[in-house]
Design a protein around this motif. Structure first.
Motif, PDB file in Angstrom:
ATOM      1  N   UNK A 233       0.816  -1.214   0.000  1.00 36.11           N
ATOM      2  CA  UNK A 233       0.000   0.000   0.000  1.00 36.11           C
ATOM      3  C   UNK A 233       0.850   1.265   0.000  1.00 36.11           C
ATOM      4  N   UNK A 234       1.950   1.246   0.723  1.00 32.46           N
ATOM      5  CA  UNK A 234       2.808   2.436   0.810  1.00 32.46           C
ATOM      6  C   UNK A 234       4.270   2.079   0.552  1.00 32.46           C
ATOM      7  N   UNK A 235       4.499   1.196  -0.410  1.00 29.42           N
ATOM      8  CA  UNK A 235       5.880   0.791  -0.669  1.00 29.42           C
ATOM      9  C   UNK A 235       6.656   1.939  -1.311  1.00 29.42           C
ATOM     10  N   UNK A 236       7.964   1.885  -1.146  1.00 28.70           N
ATOM     11  CA  UNK A 236       8.833   2.975  -1.599  1.00 28.70           C
ATOM     12  C   UNK A 236       8.966   2.986  -3.119  1.00 28.70           C
ATOM     13  N   UNK A 237       8.872   4.178  -3.718  1.00 30.83           N
ATOM     14  CA  UNK A 237       9.038   4.357  -5.157  1.00 30.83           C
ATOM     15  C   UNK A 237      10.141   5.383  -5.382  1.00 30.83           C
ATOM     16  N   UNK A 238      11.161   5.059  -6.182  1.00 31.06           N
ATOM     17  CA  UNK A 238      12.250   6.016  -6.406  1.00 31.06           C
ATOM     18  C   UNK A 238      11.783   7.240  -7.179  1.00 31.06           C
ATOM     19  N   UNK A 239      12.503   8.326  -7.007  1.00 28.35           N
ATOM     20  CA  UNK A 239      12.193   9.559  -7.719  1.00 28.35           C
ATOM     21  C   UNK A 239      12.448   9.381  -9.211  1.00 28.35           C
ATOM     22  N   UNK A 240      11.558   9.906 -10.031  1.00 24.78           N
ATOM     23  CA  UNK A 240      11.714   9.820 -11.482  1.00 24.78           C
ATOM     24  C   UNK A 240      12.698  10.895 -11.933  1.00 24.78           C
ATOM     25  N   UNK A 241      13.909  10.481 -12.252  1.00 27.11           N
ATOM     26  CA  UNK A 241      14.939  11.393 -12.739  1.00 27.11           C
ATOM     27  C   UNK A 241      15.150  11.164 -14.230  1.00 27.11           C
ATOM     28  N   UNK A 242      15.968  12.002 -14.838  1.00 29.52           N
ATOM     29  CA  UNK A 242      16.235  11.850 -16.268  1.00 29.52           C
ATOM     30  C   UNK A 242      16.948  10.535 -16.555  1.00 29.52           C
ATOM     31  N   UNK A 243      17.848  10.132 -15.664  1.00 26.97           N
ATOM     32  CA  UNK A 243      18.573   8.876 -15.859  1.00 26.97           C
ATOM     33  C   UNK A 243      17.621   7.688 -15.737  1.00 26.97           C
ATOM     34  N   UNK A 244      16.734   7.731 -14.749  1.00 27.59           N
ATOM     35  CA  UNK A 244      15.760   6.655 -14.584  1.00 27.59           C
ATOM     36  C   UNK A 244      14.851   6.565 -15.802  1.00 27.59           C
ATOM     37  N   UNK A 245      14.410   7.710 -16.317  1.00 28.94           N
ATOM     38  CA  UNK A 245      13.538   7.715 -17.489  1.00 28.94           C
ATOM     39  C   UNK A 245      14.262   7.158 -18.709  1.00 28.94           C
ATOM     40  N   UNK A 246      15.506   7.580 -18.923  1.00 31.40           N
ATOM     41  CA  UNK A 246      16.274   7.097 -20.068  1.00 31.40           C
ATOM     42  C   UNK A 246      16.472   5.588 -19.989  1.00 31.40           C
ATOM     43  N   UNK A 247      16.877   5.107 -18.832  1.00 29.16           N
ATOM     44  CA  UNK A 247      17.104   3.668 -18.681  1.00 29.16           C
ATOM     45  C   UNK A 247      15.808   2.888 -18.865  1.00 29.16           C
TER      46      UNK A 247
END
Length: 301
Positions: A233-247
């Motif tokens: 329900x409240x699991x951790x989600x990493x911040x969406x950065x440019x590197x994360x989006x590219x990968x």
């Protein structure tokens, strides 16, 4: 550090097909398009550079595979191609992809747009996002990293049942780590070529996943029953950065088809869920943008 570089003759032998159907298609290309293709054979080309292997753990070094030229690829009897009846790529989100509903929706729209550009001519559709509980998959806490993981094989069975009639494939994406079986530590993704379904996780593309400060660690798994998915329900989600989006973009199209430099972007904090059109974090795409511009120059000259 090692550099993989092939001679012009080797590249021509591997890439130029003698198949009459392909030769006919090549002859229909405009002169600019032919120039762009010929750049691939030039040793000093700025467009198609040699591959640099940074360590023995790089994929090419640690997972040797038999070579395959284009002719072998084209004639592979197991190679699937879209048809008028099977022409849609479906993306199925499992769990949230962002810290808010708005960010999650924008993130998957960016992935959809990239997928549409890469697989030009195919339709990319989004299936309604589902929580982990809808899949009825098994899950666990990784004993090494202490993060939540869901069973990839069980997700594939879920996707197979949901596969629409016009689907070329269904790609499940999630920010939750995956494992294929109890004896494995983790897996980035798993797919069934026969069923045309795959599930892939972007969890380990987060900038903090391997750090001691990773906030997704779970101390104990307090599961009341096998059907209790409240831990998600409240699991951790990493911040969406440019590197994360590219990968994520690169991984998505690579998995459908068969790390990057840049400065992480900052995901803005919003208080209203109905605020749309988040600025896309594209800093890490700069190198690709420059490459596309160079390609256009070759084609247009």
């Amino acid at each position: 550090m090692q550099t993989v570089r092939h001679s012009e003759q080797t590249l021509r032998t591997a890439l130029i097909s003698k198949n009459p159907a392909l030769v006919s298609q090549y002859e229909k290309l405009e002169s600019g398009e032919r120039r762009l293709m010929s750049e691939a054979f030039q040793p000093a080309s700025d467009l198609f550079r040699p591959i640099t292997l940074h360590s023995p753990s790089d994929w090419i070094t640690s997972h040797p595979e038999p070579p395959q030229d284009f002719e072998e690829f084209f004639n592979d009897p197991y190679r699937k191609t879209p048809s008028p009846e099977k022409c849609c790529i479906y993306i199925q989100c499992i769990g949230s992809l962002g810290n808010t509903k708005m960010i999650s929706e924008e993130y998957v729209k960016w992935l959809k747009g990239y997928c549409e550009a890469f697989f030009y001519g195919l339709t990319v559709k989004l299936l309604e996002p589902v929580p982990v509980s809808a899949t009825r998959c098994s899950f666990r806490v990784n004993e090494n990293t202490r993060n939540l993981q869901i069973h990839a094989g069980h997700i594939l069975k879920f996707l197979k049942k949901k596969k629409p009639e016009d689907a070329f494939c269904v790609v499940g994406i999630t920010m939750i780590d995956l494992y294929p079986r109890d004896s494995w530590n983790f897996v980035f993704g798993q797919a069934s070529l026969t069923d045309g379904v795959g599930i892939f996780s972007f969890a380990r593309y987060g900038s903090d996943f391997y750090s001691s400060r990773y906030e997704g660690k779970v101390k104990t798994l307090q599961q009341k029953s096998s059907s209790d998915y409240s831990v998600f329900d409240n699991y951790y989600i990493p911040e969406v950065t440019s590197v994360l989006l590219l990968r994520s973009c690169k991984a998505l199209v690579r998995w459908i088809d068969g790390e990057s430099a840049g400065t992480p972007g900052v995901t803005p904090k919003h208080s209203r869920e109905d605020n749309v059109n988040l600025p896309k974090p594209v800093e890490a795409f700069k190198e690709w943008k420059e490459w596309i511009i160079k390609c256009l120059v070759v084609v247009q000259n």
